[in-house]
Write a protein that holds these residues in place. Structure first.
Motif, PDB file in Angstrom:
ATOM      1  N   ALA A  95       0.842  -1.203   0.000  1.00 59.38           N
ATOM      2  CA  ALA A  95       0.000   0.000   0.000  1.00 59.38           C
ATOM      3  C   ALA A  95       0.877   1.252   0.000  1.00 59.38           C
ATOM      4  O   ALA A  95       0.600   2.226  -0.716  1.00 59.38           O
ATOM      5  N   VAL A  96       1.939   1.240   0.800  1.00 52.45           N
ATOM      6  CA  VAL A  96       2.842   2.391   0.858  1.00 52.45           C
ATOM      7  C   VAL A  96       3.517   2.577  -0.499  1.00 52.45           C
ATOM      8  O   VAL A  96       3.632   3.700  -0.997  1.00 52.45           O
ATOM      9  N   MET A  98       2.359   1.685  -3.397  1.00 51.50           N
ATOM     10  CA  MET A  98       1.364   2.176  -4.345  1.00 51.50           C
ATOM     11  C   MET A  98       1.105   3.665  -4.112  1.00 51.50           C
ATOM     12  O   MET A  98       1.052   4.445  -5.061  1.00 51.50           O
ATOM     13  N   LYS A  99       0.980   4.058  -2.862  1.00 54.86           N
ATOM     14  CA  LYS A  99       0.758   5.475  -2.548  1.00 54.86           C
ATOM     15  C   LYS A  99       1.962   6.299  -2.994  1.00 54.86           C
ATOM     16  O   LYS A  99       1.813   7.392  -3.529  1.00 54.86           O
ATOM     17  N   GLU A 102       1.799   6.762  -6.633  1.00 54.06           N
ATOM     18  CA  GLU A 102       0.749   7.725  -6.968  1.00 54.06           C
ATOM     19  C   GLU A 102       1.219   9.134  -6.637  1.00 54.06           C
ATOM     20  O   GLU A 102       1.008  10.067  -7.400  1.00 54.06           O
ATOM     21  N   MET A 103       1.899   9.267  -5.486  1.00 55.79           N
ATOM     22  CA  MET A 103       2.388  10.599  -5.118  1.00 55.79           C
ATOM     23  C   MET A 103       3.475  11.046  -6.086  1.00 55.79           C
ATOM     24  O   MET A 103       3.556  12.222  -6.430  1.00 55.79           O
ATOM     25  N   ASP A 106       1.735  12.292  -9.045  1.00 51.81           N
ATOM     26  CA  ASP A 106       1.175  13.608  -8.739  1.00 51.81           C
ATOM     27  C   ASP A 106       2.284  14.647  -8.713  1.00 51.81           C
ATOM     28  O   ASP A 106       2.145  15.750  -9.240  1.00 51.81           O
TER      29      ASP A 106
END
Length: 120
Positions: A95-96, A98-99, A102-103, A106
């Motif tokens: 999850a980290v 993936m985040k 994504e960050m 961004d």
């Protein structure tokens, strides 16, 4: 008459001797009986002591087996809990990651926008 008296006296002495021998034998029999009773009591006590020792050792062995079984169950439980925690850690890592990507995307698009604005 004298012969009868002597015969009676001899017979009386023999009776007294036999009675003394009988009494002596009775005393010996009683002593042997008491000694046998003491031995039987001693043997019974030794058997009871041995039985008590065996019982104590049996109980100790049961306790050790029970403790070992409990420890094995606890180890199994801890291994399962450890596996569950490792799975949670892997999921959190994923999850980290993936985040983080994504960050990063961004951040990358933000940087591109800022750069585009500066050029304009």
């Amino acid at each position: 008459d004298e012969i009868n008296r002597l015969a009676k006296e001899i017979a009386q002495k023999q009776i007294e001797t036999m009675q003394a021998m009988q009494l002596d034998l009775q005393n010996k029999i009683e002593a042997v009986t008491e000694g046998t009773k003491a031995l039987v009591t001693e043997i019974a006590k030794a058997e009871a002591d041995k039985k008590g020792e065996i019982e104590a050792k049996t109980n100790e062995a049961k306790k050790i087996r029970r403790n070992r079984r409990n420890a094995e169950e606890r180890v199994t439980t801890l291994k399962q809990e450890n596996e569950a925690l490792e799975q949670q850690i892997r999921e959190l890592d994923a999850a980290v990651s993936m985040k983080g990507s994504e960050m990063g995307k961004d951040q990358g698009s933000y940087s591109a926008n800022v750069q585009q604005e500066e050029e304009d």
